[in-house]
Design an enzyme around this catalytic site. Sequence first.
Site, mmCIF file in Angstrom:
data_model
loop_
_atom_site.group_PDB
_atom_site.id
_atom_site.type_symbol
_atom_site.label_atom_id
_atom_site.label_comp_id
_atom_site.label_asym_id
_atom_site.label_seq_id
_atom_site.Cartn_x
_atom_site.Cartn_y
_atom_site.Cartn_z
ATOM 1 N N THR A 103 -4.225 9.889 -3.398
ATOM 2 C CA THR A 103 -3.914 10.039 -2.094
ATOM 3 C C THR A 103 -2.585 10.950 -1.673
ATOM 4 O O THR A 103 -2.671 11.799 -0.754
ATOM 5 C CB THR A 103 -3.719 8.796 -1.277
ATOM 6 O OG1 THR A 103 -4.894 8.228 -1.224
ATOM 7 C CG2 THR A 103 -3.610 8.771 0.249
ATOM 8 N N GLU A 121 0.789 -1.292 0.046
ATOM 9 C CA GLU A 121 0.079 -0.148 0.152
ATOM 10 C C GLU A 121 0.830 1.116 0.029
ATOM 11 O O GLU A 121 0.490 2.165 -0.705
ATOM 12 C CB GLU A 121 -1.058 -0.180 1.243
ATOM 13 C CG GLU A 121 -1.400 1.288 1.689
ATOM 14 C CD GLU A 121 -2.652 1.900 1.092
ATOM 15 O OE1 GLU A 121 -2.542 1.507 -0.226
ATOM 16 O OE2 GLU A 121 -3.473 2.573 1.484
HETATM 17 N N1 HSE Z 1 -6.095 8.506 5.767
HETATM 18 C C1 HSE Z 1 -5.751 8.571 4.390
HETATM 19 C C2 HSE Z 1 -5.865 9.968 3.880
HETATM 20 C C3 HSE Z 1 -6.986 7.807 3.836
HETATM 21 O O1 HSE Z 1 -6.990 10.709 4.464
HETATM 22 O O2 HSE Z 1 -5.129 10.601 3.542
HETATM 23 C C4 HSE Z 1 -6.416 7.813 2.150
HETATM 24 O O3 HSE Z 1 -5.808 6.671 1.746
#
Ligand code: HSE
Length: 310
Positions: A184, A131
Site C-alpha cells: 500500500t 494498521e
Molecule cells: N484506500 C487505500 C488505498 C486502500 O487505496 O491506498 C489500501 O489499503
Amino acid sequence: MQEVKVFAPASVGNAIVGFDMLGIALEQPGDEIIARYSDAPGLRITAISGDEGRLSCDPQRNTAGLAALKLLEHLDKSGIGIELEVHKHMPFGSGLGSSAASAVGGAFAVNLLLGSPLSKKELLPFAMQGEQLASGAWHADNVAPSMLGGVVLIRDNASLDVQILPSPPDLHAAVVYPQVEILTKSARGVLAPHITLKQHVVQSGMLGGFIISLFTGDYALMQRSLHDTIIEPQRASLIPHFYEVQAAATEAGALGCSISGAGPSIIALCRGKDAAALAGEAMQSVFTAAGIAHKLYLSAINPNGVKAIL
Ligand code: HSE
C-alpha cells in the site's frame, strides 16, 4: 474464558468509487487470531503462521500485536499476561486488507478475552494504530469493514466517523488476486496529490450514485456509477493486464470492475452469485493465458465483520 479465537475478514478498500472513504467486507478469506491468558505478565505473540516468516513476533512491530497493546494501554491492563497467535490466511500486499484484518483481529480478540469492555466501534482507533504500522497512512477503509462488516462509508477518517450502508442481498464480489505484491505504501506513492475540479465533480457523482443504489437496489444506477476516474488510471500500470481483466469482467456481465484497495487484486461487483462466478472465471482466464499465478475469491458482502469462532 481462558482463550478466544476470532476470524477477521478481508475487505476491499475504496469499493471502486470512494478512495479512502468506502470499504466492503468479504466473507472469505480472513485471518484467525487466538488470545489466551498467560502467567507471564505483558502481551506476547507466541505463534504466527501463513506469513512465510515475514512477520515480527515483537508486538510493537506486528499489526495485531500493536492494536492489542494500544487497547491494553487504554484499558490500563498492560500488565496482564496475554498470549496472541496470528494465523494468516491471505497474502500480504494483495489489496485484500491483510494488515487491517490482523489489526482488527488483535484488538477484537483481546477485548473479547477481557469480557468485551468496548464495542466494535470503540475498538476502531486501536485497530487503526495497528494498521497504520503497515500502511503508513491513516485511512479506515479496510479496518472499518473488517471490524463492522457490510459496506462502510468513512465520513471522516480523522475522527473515525464511520457509517454502515445497506447493501442489496444479492450483491456479490469476485476478487482475483494475481500473485504480484504491491505494498500500500508504494501504491500510495504513485498518486498525484491534486485533482482537478472536473475530476472531483465526476467522481463525486459516481460516489453519490453508488451510495443511492445501495439503498434502493437500483442495479442500473450501480452499474453506471461503478467507475474510478481518479485512482485507477494512476495505478493500473502496476497490475499486469489490468485493462484486459477489467474488460473480461464487464463483458461477462459484472456491474463494475476495478482495483481492490491498492491492488494488485481486482474486484468485480456483480448481481448474484452466478454472475460473480462468471465474472471471476472471465478475469481468471486473462491471467491464465498470460501465465500469471492467481487466486479467485467469490464472496457475498459479509454483514458481520470480525467474529468469535470455535
Ligand atoms: N484506500 C487505500 C488505498 C486502500 O487505496 O491506498 C489500501 O489499503
